[in-house]
Design a protein around this motif. Structure first.
Motif, mmCIF file in Angstrom:
data_model
loop_
_atom_site.group_PDB
_atom_site.id
_atom_site.type_symbol
_atom_site.label_atom_id
_atom_site.label_comp_id
_atom_site.label_asym_id
_atom_site.label_seq_id
_atom_site.Cartn_x
_atom_site.Cartn_y
_atom_site.Cartn_z
ATOM 1 N N VAL A 21 0.829 -1.204 0.000
ATOM 2 C CA VAL A 21 0.000 0.000 0.000
ATOM 3 C C VAL A 21 0.871 1.265 0.000
ATOM 4 C CG1 VAL A 21 -1.677 1.330 1.335
ATOM 5 C CG2 VAL A 21 -1.941 -1.135 1.129
ATOM 6 N N PHE A 22 2.021 1.202 0.665
ATOM 7 C CA PHE A 22 2.874 2.381 0.746
ATOM 8 C C PHE A 22 3.687 2.617 -0.524
ATOM 9 C CE2 PHE A 22 2.892 4.623 4.787
ATOM 10 C CZ PHE A 22 1.975 3.876 5.485
ATOM 11 N N VAL A 23 4.055 1.539 -1.189
ATOM 12 C CA VAL A 23 4.921 1.699 -2.358
ATOM 13 C C VAL A 23 4.113 1.846 -3.649
ATOM 14 C CG1 VAL A 23 6.741 0.623 -3.720
ATOM 15 C CG2 VAL A 23 6.812 0.480 -1.242
ATOM 16 N N ALA A 24 2.955 1.164 -3.706
ATOM 17 C CA ALA A 24 2.184 1.115 -4.954
ATOM 18 C C ALA A 24 1.899 2.491 -5.569
ATOM 19 C CB ALA A 24 0.899 0.331 -4.735
ATOM 20 N N PRO A 25 1.403 3.474 -4.797
ATOM 21 C CA PRO A 25 1.075 4.753 -5.438
ATOM 22 C C PRO A 25 2.264 5.359 -6.179
ATOM 23 C CG PRO A 25 0.192 4.700 -3.233
ATOM 24 C CD PRO A 25 1.051 3.477 -3.368
ATOM 25 N N ILE A 26 3.442 5.251 -5.576
ATOM 26 C CA ILE A 26 4.619 5.840 -6.220
ATOM 27 C C ILE A 26 4.986 5.064 -7.480
ATOM 28 C CG2 ILE A 26 7.080 6.326 -5.901
ATOM 29 C CD1 ILE A 26 6.445 6.946 -2.984
ATOM 30 N N LEU A 27 4.896 3.733 -7.387
ATOM 31 C CA LEU A 27 5.187 2.909 -8.565
ATOM 32 C C LEU A 27 4.210 3.198 -9.702
ATOM 33 C CD1 LEU A 27 6.120 -0.685 -7.354
ATOM 34 C CD2 LEU A 27 7.512 0.968 -8.607
ATOM 35 N N ILE A 28 2.936 3.352 -9.343
ATOM 36 C CA ILE A 28 1.919 3.604 -10.369
ATOM 37 C C ILE A 28 2.203 4.929 -11.079
ATOM 38 C CG2 ILE A 28 -0.546 4.047 -10.763
ATOM 39 C CD1 ILE A 28 -1.077 2.045 -8.449
ATOM 40 N N VAL A 29 2.515 5.966 -10.282
ATOM 41 C CA VAL A 29 2.862 7.252 -10.887
ATOM 42 C C VAL A 29 4.089 7.076 -11.787
ATOM 43 C CG1 VAL A 29 3.770 9.561 -10.409
ATOM 44 C CG2 VAL A 29 1.855 8.687 -9.087
ATOM 45 N N PHE A 30 5.064 6.297 -11.305
ATOM 46 C CA PHE A 30 6.298 6.107 -12.057
ATOM 47 C C PHE A 30 6.035 5.486 -13.426
ATOM 48 C CE2 PHE A 30 10.124 3.592 -13.080
ATOM 49 C CZ PHE A 30 11.027 4.640 -13.177
ATOM 50 N N TYR A 31 5.289 4.371 -13.482
ATOM 51 C CA TYR A 31 5.133 3.766 -14.806
ATOM 52 C C TYR A 31 4.153 4.537 -15.687
ATOM 53 C CZ TYR A 31 1.144 0.802 -13.160
ATOM 54 O OH TYR A 31 -0.021 0.331 -12.653
ATOM 55 N N ASN A 32 3.242 5.281 -15.049
ATOM 56 C CA ASN A 32 2.357 6.118 -15.859
ATOM 57 C C ASN A 32 3.101 7.262 -16.534
ATOM 58 O OD1 ASN A 32 -0.623 5.568 -16.040
ATOM 59 N ND2 ASN A 32 -0.272 5.183 -13.867
ATOM 60 N N SER A 33 4.235 7.657 -15.930
ATOM 61 C CA SER A 33 4.974 8.780 -16.504
ATOM 62 C C SER A 33 5.572 8.414 -17.864
ATOM 63 C CB SER A 33 6.068 9.246 -15.541
ATOM 64 O OG SER A 33 7.104 8.289 -15.481
ATOM 65 N N PHE A 34 5.577 7.101 -18.186
ATOM 66 C CA PHE A 34 6.105 6.679 -19.487
ATOM 67 C C PHE A 34 4.993 6.378 -20.481
ATOM 68 C CE2 PHE A 34 9.361 5.504 -16.365
ATOM 69 C CZ PHE A 34 10.388 6.277 -16.851
ATOM 70 N N LYS A 35 3.743 6.634 -20.064
ATOM 71 C CA LYS A 35 2.628 6.384 -20.970
ATOM 72 C C LYS A 35 2.217 7.676 -21.669
ATOM 73 C CE LYS A 35 -0.728 4.036 -18.865
ATOM 74 N NZ LYS A 35 -1.387 3.317 -17.746
ATOM 75 N N SER A 36 1.728 7.529 -22.859
ATOM 76 C CA SER A 36 1.236 8.694 -23.582
ATOM 77 C C SER A 36 0.074 9.308 -22.787
ATOM 78 C CB SER A 36 0.778 8.255 -24.971
ATOM 79 O OG SER A 36 0.095 9.321 -25.556
ATOM 80 N N ARG A 37 -0.011 10.642 -22.749
ATOM 81 C CA ARG A 37 -0.877 11.303 -21.777
ATOM 82 C C ARG A 37 -2.361 10.919 -21.878
ATOM 83 N NH1 ARG A 37 -1.163 17.514 -23.943
ATOM 84 N NH2 ARG A 37 0.074 17.108 -25.785
ATOM 85 N N PHE A 38 -2.783 10.489 -23.063
ATOM 86 C CA PHE A 38 -4.211 10.181 -23.210
ATOM 87 C C PHE A 38 -4.582 8.855 -22.557
ATOM 88 C CE2 PHE A 38 -2.860 12.737 -26.833
ATOM 89 C CZ PHE A 38 -3.581 13.887 -26.545
ATOM 90 N N TYR A 39 -3.594 8.035 -22.259
ATOM 91 C CA TYR A 39 -3.892 6.719 -21.690
ATOM 92 C C TYR A 39 -3.805 6.719 -20.172
ATOM 93 C CZ TYR A 39 -3.405 5.157 -26.484
ATOM 94 O OH TYR A 39 -3.563 4.997 -27.822
ATOM 95 N N ILE A 40 -3.413 7.853 -19.588
ATOM 96 C CA ILE A 40 -3.166 7.844 -18.139
ATOM 97 C C ILE A 40 -4.463 7.871 -17.336
ATOM 98 C CG2 ILE A 40 -2.112 9.124 -16.242
ATOM 99 C CD1 ILE A 40 0.068 9.965 -18.306
ATOM 100 N N SER A 41 -5.310 8.863 -17.590
ATOM 101 C CA SER A 41 -6.558 8.940 -16.844
ATOM 102 C C SER A 41 -7.499 7.788 -17.188
ATOM 103 C CB SER A 41 -7.277 10.258 -17.139
ATOM 104 O OG SER A 41 -6.501 11.315 -16.656
ATOM 105 N N ASP A 42 -7.401 7.298 -18.434
ATOM 106 C CA ASP A 42 -8.323 6.243 -18.861
ATOM 107 C C ASP A 42 -8.048 4.915 -18.181
ATOM 108 O OD1 ASP A 42 -9.896 7.758 -20.375
ATOM 109 O OD2 ASP A 42 -8.901 7.325 -22.290
ATOM 110 N N SER A 43 -6.781 4.571 -18.058
ATOM 111 C CA SER A 43 -6.456 3.269 -17.472
ATOM 112 C C SER A 43 -5.165 3.382 -16.665
ATOM 113 C CB SER A 43 -6.292 2.226 -18.569
ATOM 114 O OG SER A 43 -5.480 2.760 -19.600
ATOM 115 N N PRO A 44 -5.262 4.065 -15.501
ATOM 116 C CA PRO A 44 -4.053 4.357 -14.726
ATOM 117 C C PRO A 44 -3.346 3.121 -14.175
ATOM 118 C CG PRO A 44 -6.014 4.997 -13.515
ATOM 119 C CD PRO A 44 -6.456 4.643 -14.885
ATOM 120 N N PHE A 45 -4.071 1.995 -14.063
ATOM 121 C CA PHE A 45 -3.433 0.847 -13.428
ATOM 122 C C PHE A 45 -2.756 -0.087 -14.424
ATOM 123 C CE2 PHE A 45 -6.922 1.966 -10.405
ATOM 124 C CZ PHE A 45 -6.084 2.631 -9.523
#
Lengths: 277, 278
Positions: A21-45
Motif C-alpha cells: 500500500v505504501f509503495v504502490a502509489p509511487i510505482l503507479i505514478v512512475f510507470y504512468n509517466s512513461f505512458k502517452s498522456r491520453f492513456y493515463i486517466s483512462d487506465s491508470p493501473f
C-alpha cells in the motif's frame, strides 16, 4: 513453537500488505509517466505497452512547460540559505536567551514559543502585504521571512539543549580571554551539533515542501518545485496528465535519494523534534 | 561579564526577522479582523461585524464541520495503524529496518505532490464506477483521509517505536511470568508506559490534520463547489477569490487560530497529567 510461529506469520502478512500500500502509489505514478498522456486517466493501473508507451516525451514536455530545472534550483537555493540562516542565527539567539537572566530575554523566549502554535493562515495576508511593502518579495527576502517565521521551533529546541549543558566550560573560556562571540563559536556551537542537525532537518523538510508562503511572496516571478507542480494544473483547463506524472516523479526522486543517504539523521531528528515540540 | 553588549550581534538578526515575519503580521491581523479593508491602509473600524459574517457564512461553517469530522477520523485511524505497526516492528523481526524505511518515506513528500499522486489513484479506482473524486463530497472526504493516513502513519510509527524501545524489557517479562497474556500485557503494562508518545502523536495528528492545506488544494481544491474545502482552504479562498471579504477572511483566520491554540493548550495540560513516572 507453534504459538510463536503463528504470530510471526500474521506480522509479516500485515507488514507486506502495508508495504504494498505504501509503495504502490509511487510505482503507479512512475510507470504512468512513461505512458502517452491520453492513456493515463483512462487506465491508470495498466502498465505501458507498445501502444501506450511514450518514452521520455512526458519528461521533455513537463520540464519545458514548468521550467523544472530552474524550479529545482530555486527550491535548493532557498532551502539551503534558509536552513543556514536559521541554524546560525537562532542558535546564537537561543544561547543569549539561555545565558542572560534579564526579564526581556524571558519575554522574548515566550514570544518565540507562542509563535509555534500560530497557524500560517493567521498571518498569511498581513505577512504578504508587509513583505511586499518592505520589498522582501524576492528569493533573498523569502529567506529572511523563513528565518523569522521558523525561529520559534528552532529557538525552543536550541534553548532546551543549551540549558542542559554545563556553564563551566564557557566560563573557563571567557576567563581565558575569549569574547562571547569567540566563546560561542569555539566552545558552544560545536557542542550543539546534534541539535543543529535536528533543527536543519526539520526546517529543510518544511521549506523544501512549502507551497503557500513562496507562492504568495515570489510565486509570480520565481517558481519552486511545489509551485511549479501546482502550476501545471493551470486555470480551468484539464491537466496534462503526462507532464504531471513526469514532474511528480522528478519531484520525488531528489527527496528519496536524500532520504536514503541520511535516513538515520532524518528519523532521529524527526523523533527529537516531535518529542520536544 | 557583560553579555548585554553583545545583544545586537546575538539577538538582533533573529529578532528583526521575527518582528517582520511574525509579530507585526500577527498584531496587524488581530486588528484588521475588526475592520473592513482591501489594502490594509484603507482599514475602517467595523467592530465585530466580520465575526458575525464569518459565523453566518455557510462555506465557513461547512469547512469547520468538514475539518472537525476529518480530524476526528484521521486521528483515530492514523494512531491505531501507527501503534500496531510500531508494535510489530519492535518485536525483533528480520527486515525491521527495511519496513521502517518504507513506511516513513511518504512523510517526506510535500503536500502538493502527495495530492496529485492520490488524485491519480483515487480517480483510477472511481473510474470503475464511472465517476471522479469531485463527483461527491464523500469521495473527497475519504480521499483526504486515505492520503493523510498514508502520509502520517510512518511518522507517528517512528515516534511510537522510540517510545516502545524506552520501556525496560524486564517489565514485560515480569508480566509474562505473572501469567498475563499478550493483550493484558499490552493494555496494563505497555500502553500506560507509552502514554507520553500517545499524547505527542495525538497532538501531532490533530494539528496536522486540522491545519491541512496543500493536500486539500491539490486533491480536490474544494470541489464540488467548495464542499470539500477545509478551514485553511476556505480562509485562503475568502481572502483571494472574494473581493471585499478580506476583513471576514481575517476574522475567520483569528477564529482558526483560537481553535488551534485551544487544542494546543489542552494537549499540553493532558501531557503533563498523563505521564507515568518510572
Amino acid at each position: 513453537m507453534k504459538r510463536r510461529i503463528f504470530p510471526t506469520v500474521i506480522s509479516y502478512t500485515l507488514l507486506i500488505i502495508f508495504c504494498v500500500v505504501f509503495v504502490a502509489p509511487i510505482l503507479i505514478v512512475f510507470y504512468n509517466s512513461f505512458k502517452s498522456r491520453f492513456y493515463i486517466s483512462d487506465s491508470p493501473f495498466e502498465l505501458p505497452d507498445a501502444e501506450t508507451f511514450a518514452g521520455l516525451e512526458n519528461y521533455f514536455e513537463g520540464i519545458q512547460k514548468i521550467g523544472f530545472f530552474s524550479a529545482f534550483g530555486w527550491s535548493l537555493l532557498i532551502t539551503v540559505l534558509s536552513v543556514i540562516a536559521i541554524v546560525l542565527f537562532t542558535s546564537m539567539t537561543a544561547w543569549y536567551i539561555a545565558r542572560s537572566k534579564s526579564r526581556f530575554s524571558s519575554i522574548l523566549y515566550y514570544a518565540f514559543i507562542f509563535s509555534m502554535i500560530v497557524p500560517f493562515q493567521m498571518v498569511m495576508f498581513t505577512l504578504t502585504k508587509t513583505a511586499n511593502l518592505l520589498s522582501l518579495d524576492n528569493p533573498l527576502g523569502l529567506v529572511f521571512v523563513y528565518l523569522g517565521f521558523g525561529s520559534g521551533l528552532s529557538i525552543f529546541m536550541f534553548t532546551g539543549f543549551i540549558k542542559s549543558i554545563p556553564k563551566e566550560i564557557e566560563e573557563a573560556a571567557m576567563i581565558d580571554g575569549c569574547s562571547p562571540l569567540q566563546t560561542f563559536f569555539k566552545v558552544v556551537f560545536p557542542v550543539l551539533k546534534p541539535t543543529s542537525i535536528t533543527v536543519a532537518i526539520l526546517n529543510a523538510m518544511w521549506i523544501w515542501n512549502d507551497y503557500l508562503l513562496p507562492y504568495l511572496l515570489i510565486g509570480s516571478e520565481y517558481k519552486t518545485i511545489p509551485i511549479a507542480v501546482q502550476y501545471l494544473k493551470g486555470g480551468y483547463g484539464s491537466i496534462d496528465m503526462g507532464a504531471m506524472m513526469a514532474m511528480l516523479v522528478l519531484a520525488i526522486i531528489p527527496i528519496i535519494l536524500f532520504y536514503l543517504f541520511s535516513q538515520k539523521y532524518i528519523i532521529k531528528g524527526v523523533v527529537a523534534g516531535a518529542v520536544k515540540g | 561579564m557583560s553579555l548585554k553588549k553583545y545583544f545586537p550581534v546575538f539577538v538582533m538578526p533573529t529578532l528583526i526577522a521575527f518582528l517582520i515575519a511574525f509579530v507585526i503580521p500577527f498584531v496587524l491581523g488581530i486588528f484588521l479582523s475588526f475592520t473592513e479593508f482591501t489594502t490594509i491602509l484603507d482599514a475602517q473600524w467595523t467592530g465585530i461585524s466580520n465575526y458575525i459574517k464569518a459565523f453566518s457564512n455557510d462555506d465557513f461553517l461547512n469547512a469547520l464541520w468538514f475539518t472537525v469530522k476529518f480530524t476526528a477520523v484521521s486521528v483515530v485511524t492514523i494512531n491505531l495503524a501507527a501503534f500496531a505497526l510500531a508494535n510489530i516492528l519492535t518485536k525483533g523481526l528480520k527486515g525491521t529496518n527495511l519496513f521502517r524505511t518504507v513506511f516513513f518515506m511518504p512523510n517526506l513528500i510535500g503536500g502538493i505532490v502527495l495530492g496529485y499522486i492520490w488524485q491519480l489513484i483515487i480517480n483510477g479506482v472511481l473510474k470503475f464506477f464511472g465517476v471522479t473524486i469531485t463527483y461527491d463530497p464523500a469521495y473527497g472526504f475519504w480521499g483526504l483521509v486515505i492520503l493523510i493516513n498514508w502520509q502520517l502513519i510512518g511518522y507517528m510509527m517512528v515516534i511510537y517505536i522510540a517510545g516502545l524501545q524506552n520501556i525496560p524489557s524486564d517489565l514485560q517479562e515480569a508480566a509474562k511470568v505473572d501469567g498475563a497474556n499478550r493483550w493484558q500485557t499490552l493494555r496494563n503494562v505497555t500502553l500506560p508506559l507509552v502514554m507520553p508518545s500517545v499524547t505527542i502523536c495525538t497532538f501531532l495528528t490533530l494539528t496536522n490534520s486540522f491545519k491541512l492545506f496543500d493536500q486539500n488544494l491539490a486533491l480536490t481544491a474544494g470541489a464540488p463547489s467548495g464542499q470539500t474545502a477545509m478551514l485553511s482552504l476556505d480562509i485562503y479562498n475568502t481572502f483571494y477569490s472574494k473581493v471585499g471579504w478580506e476583513g471576514v477572511g481575517q476574522a475567520k483566520a483569528v477564529i482558526f487560530f483560537v481553535i488551534v491554540a485551544v487544542i494546543s493548550f489542552t494537549q499540553l495540560i493532558l501531557t503533563r497529567k498523563n505521564e507515568v513516572e518510572h
